[in-house]
Motif scaffolding. Structure first.
Motif, PDB file in Angstrom:
ATOM      1  N   LYS A  57       0.806  -1.231   0.000  1.00  0.00           N
ATOM      2  CA  LYS A  57       0.000   0.000   0.000  1.00  0.00           C
ATOM      3  C   LYS A  57       0.835   1.276   0.000  1.00  0.00           C
ATOM      4  CE  LYS A  57      -3.973  -2.238   2.214  1.00  0.00           C
ATOM      5  NZ  LYS A  57      -4.614  -2.504   0.908  1.00  0.00           N
ATOM      6  N   LEU A  58       2.099   1.155  -0.397  1.00  0.00           N
ATOM      7  CA  LEU A  58       2.899   2.360  -0.601  1.00  0.00           C
ATOM      8  C   LEU A  58       2.443   3.098  -1.858  1.00  0.00           C
ATOM      9  CD1 LEU A  58       6.481   1.027   0.222  1.00  0.00           C
ATOM     10  CD2 LEU A  58       5.148   2.676   1.552  1.00  0.00           C
ATOM     11  N   GLU A  59       1.751   2.374  -2.695  1.00  0.00           N
ATOM     12  CA  GLU A  59       1.277   2.923  -3.963  1.00  0.00           C
ATOM     13  C   GLU A  59      -0.163   2.471  -4.167  1.00  0.00           C
ATOM     14  OE1 GLU A  59       4.286   3.381  -7.342  1.00  0.00           O
ATOM     15  OE2 GLU A  59       3.088   1.657  -7.941  1.00  0.00           O
ATOM     16  N   TRP A 119       3.589  14.108  -3.654  1.00  0.00           N
ATOM     17  CA  TRP A 119       2.318  14.821  -3.544  1.00  0.00           C
ATOM     18  C   TRP A 119       1.618  14.515  -2.219  1.00  0.00           C
ATOM     19  CZ3 TRP A 119       0.200  17.994  -7.494  1.00  0.00           C
ATOM     20  CH2 TRP A 119      -1.068  18.502  -7.197  1.00  0.00           C
ATOM     21  N   LYS A 120       1.585  13.217  -1.869  1.00  0.00           N
ATOM     22  CA  LYS A 120       0.865  12.844  -0.647  1.00  0.00           C
ATOM     23  C   LYS A 120       1.741  12.955   0.598  1.00  0.00           C
ATOM     24  CE  LYS A 120       1.516   7.877  -1.620  1.00  0.00           C
ATOM     25  NZ  LYS A 120       0.786   6.642  -1.997  1.00  0.00           N
ATOM     26  N   ARG A 121       3.036  12.714   0.478  1.00  0.00           N
ATOM     27  CA  ARG A 121       3.909  12.772   1.654  1.00  0.00           C
ATOM     28  C   ARG A 121       4.124  14.212   2.130  1.00  0.00           C
ATOM     29  NH1 ARG A 121       6.278   8.005   2.948  1.00  0.00           N
ATOM     30  NH2 ARG A 121       6.172   6.353   1.370  1.00  0.00           N
ATOM     31  N   LEU A 122       4.089  15.167   1.192  1.00  0.00           N
ATOM     32  CA  LEU A 122       4.296  16.570   1.547  1.00  0.00           C
ATOM     33  C   LEU A 122       2.991  17.358   1.505  1.00  0.00           C
ATOM     34  CD1 LEU A 122       7.626  17.182  -0.408  1.00  0.00           C
ATOM     35  CD2 LEU A 122       7.359  16.922   2.065  1.00  0.00           C
ATOM     36  N   ASP A 123       1.885  16.649   1.266  1.00  0.00           N
ATOM     37  CA  ASP A 123       0.560  17.270   1.271  1.00  0.00           C
ATOM     38  C   ASP A 123       0.537  18.510   0.373  1.00  0.00           C
ATOM     39  OD1 ASP A 123      -2.089  17.637   1.927  1.00  0.00           O
ATOM     40  OD2 ASP A 123      -1.652  18.789   3.744  1.00  0.00           O
ATOM     41  N   LEU A 124       0.859  18.325  -0.897  1.00  0.00           N
ATOM     42  CA  LEU A 124       0.982  19.455  -1.827  1.00  0.00           C
ATOM     43  C   LEU A 124      -0.374  20.100  -2.115  1.00  0.00           C
ATOM     44  CD1 LEU A 124       3.569  18.238  -4.498  1.00  0.00           C
ATOM     45  CD2 LEU A 124       3.957  19.268  -2.262  1.00  0.00           C
ATOM     46  N   ARG A 125      -0.362  21.417  -2.198  1.00  0.00           N
ATOM     47  CA  ARG A 125      -1.519  22.204  -2.629  1.00  0.00           C
ATOM     48  C   ARG A 125      -1.041  23.282  -3.590  1.00  0.00           C
ATOM     49  NH1 ARG A 125      -3.129  25.373   0.861  1.00  0.00           N
ATOM     50  NH2 ARG A 125      -1.545  25.064   2.475  1.00  0.00           N
ATOM     51  N   LEU A 126      -1.894  23.624  -4.539  1.00  0.00           N
ATOM     52  CA  LEU A 126      -1.538  24.616  -5.554  1.00  0.00           C
ATOM     53  C   LEU A 126      -2.466  25.815  -5.473  1.00  0.00           C
ATOM     54  CD1 LEU A 126      -1.111  22.153  -8.557  1.00  0.00           C
ATOM     55  CD2 LEU A 126       0.717  23.146  -7.186  1.00  0.00           C
ATOM     56  N   THR A 127      -1.918  26.997  -5.755  1.00  0.00           N
ATOM     57  CA  THR A 127      -2.744  28.198  -5.856  1.00  0.00           C
ATOM     58  C   THR A 127      -2.520  28.842  -7.218  1.00  0.00           C
ATOM     59  OG1 THR A 127      -0.997  29.571  -4.869  1.00  0.00           O
ATOM     60  CG2 THR A 127      -2.660  28.650  -3.378  1.00  0.00           C
ATOM     61  N   ASN A 128      -3.554  29.494  -7.729  1.00  0.00           N
ATOM     62  CA  ASN A 128      -3.496  30.191  -9.022  1.00  0.00           C
ATOM     63  C   ASN A 128      -3.081  29.263 -10.167  1.00  0.00           C
ATOM     64  OD1 ASN A 128      -4.158  32.751  -7.850  1.00  0.00           O
ATOM     65  ND2 ASN A 128      -2.035  32.945  -7.171  1.00  0.00           N
ATOM     66  N   TRP A 129      -3.659  28.072 -10.166  1.00  0.00           N
ATOM     67  CA  TRP A 129      -3.411  27.129 -11.266  1.00  0.00           C
ATOM     68  C   TRP A 129      -4.018  27.708 -12.547  1.00  0.00           C
ATOM     69  CZ3 TRP A 129      -0.495  23.116 -12.372  1.00  0.00           C
ATOM     70  CH2 TRP A 129      -0.837  22.284 -13.444  1.00  0.00           C
ATOM     71  N   PRO A 130      -3.264  27.765 -13.652  1.00  0.00           N
ATOM     72  CA  PRO A 130      -3.797  28.326 -14.896  1.00  0.00           C
ATOM     73  C   PRO A 130      -4.873  27.425 -15.482  1.00  0.00           C
ATOM     74  CG  PRO A 130      -1.629  27.362 -15.261  1.00  0.00           C
ATOM     75  CD  PRO A 130      -1.870  27.321 -13.779  1.00  0.00           C
TER      76      PRO A 130
END
Length: 237
Positions: A57-59, A119-130
Motif C-alpha cells: 500500500k505504498l502505492e 504529492w501525498k507525503r508533503l501534502d501538496l496544494r496549488l494556488t493560481n493554477w492556470p
C-alpha cells in the motif's frame, strides 16, 4: 536544520522506486548476473518493485495507472530517440523492442512515481493554477517537440518561456513536520529537473544507456539537459 532533515527524509521516501532502479543498475554493473541478460534482470526488478509497492500500500492503483501510462509515453520516446541516434542501449537483451529494452520506460515512470509519492507525503496544494486546457496544450507541444526537433526548428526555449509565463503566479504549498512552506511551481520544476540530471549522470555511469560521446569513456552529461528534464517534469505533472 531539523526541518531540512524531515524534508530530506520525505523526499528520500518519495524516491523509493528511483532508488531501487539505481541500486539495480549499480549492482548489475559491478557484478555479473547469471542466466539472464542484465537489461532483462533490471526489468524484472522494476516489475517486482511495483508489485511490492502495491501489496504494501505504498502505492495506490490510481498511482500505478499513472506510472503505466508514463511508462508507455517514455518507451515510445525512447524508441524514437534511439532510432534517431540520440543515444543507445548497447547490451543484448530478450526484452528489447526496436533496440530499446522495456525497462527504459520505467526510468520515466520513476519520475511519475516520485511525484505521486511527494504529492501525498508533503501534502501538496496549488494556488493560481492556470486554465487546464492551456497546460494540456503546452504539455502536448513539449512532448511533440521531442520528436519534431530532428526535422523542424527546436522550439524548446520558446516552450521554457511559455512555461514560466503560464505558471508565473502559481505557487505550490508543501507541509514538513506540520509546518507549511511555499515556492513558485516553476522553480520546483527547475529543482526536480536538476536532480534528474544528477540521476541521469549516475544512470549513464552505470550503463543504463549511452550517449554518443560516452561510447569510449564516460563523460558528464551536458548541463543543458537540465532544461529538457524541466520540460519533461511539466509533462509528468
Amino acid at each position: 536544520m531539523k526541518q531540512l532533515w524531515f524534508f530530506g527524509l520525505a523526499q528520500a521516501k518519495a524516491c523509493l522506486f528511483p532508488v531501487v532502479i539505481f541500486l539495480t543498475l549499480a549492482i548489475t554493473k559491478l557484478a555479473d548476473i547469471p542466466f539472464i541478460p542484465r537489461y532483462d534482470f533490471i526489468l524484472l526488478v522494476c516489475l517486482l518493485t511495483q508489485v511490492v509497492m502495491i501489496i504494501s500500500k505504498l502505492e495506490t492503483i490510481d498511482e500505478l495507472k499513472v506510472i503505466c501510462v508514463f511508462h508507455l509515453i517514455g518507451l515510445a520516446l525512447e524508441i524514437y530517440k534511439v532510432h534517431m541516434g540520440s543515444w543507445s542501449y548497447p547490451e543484448e537483451a530478450i526484452t528489447k523492442i526496436f533496440g530499446v529494452p522495456l525497462y527504459s520506460g520505467f526510468m520515466y515512470a520513476s519520475v511519475a512515481s516520485y511525484m505521486c509519492q511527494a504529492w501525498k507525503r508533503l501534502d501538496l496544494r496549488l494556488t493560481n493554477w492556470p486554465p487546464t486546457w492551456t497546460v494540456v496544450i503546452l504539455s502536448g507541444l513539449i512532448y511533440f517537440n521531442f520528436y519534431t526537433n530532428h526535422y523542424l526548428y527546436d522550439i524548446r526555449w520558446l516552450l521554457k518561456v511559455a512555461t514560466l509565463l503560464l505558471f508565473f503566479r502559481t505557487f505550490v504549498f508543501f507541509t514538513v513536520n506540520h509546518r507549511t512552506y511555499s515556492m513558485p511551481l516553476s522553480f520546483s520544476f527547475v529543482l526536480i529537473g536538476f536532480f534528474i540530471w544528477i540521476a541521469e549522470n549516475i544512470a549513464t555511469f552505470f550503463g543504463a544507456w549511452q550517449y554518443p560521446n560516452q561510447e569510449h569513456q564516460w563523460e558528464l552529461v551536458k548541463i543543458g539537459k537540465i532544461s529538457s528534464w524541466l520540460l519533461l517534469v511539466l509533462l509528468v505533472f
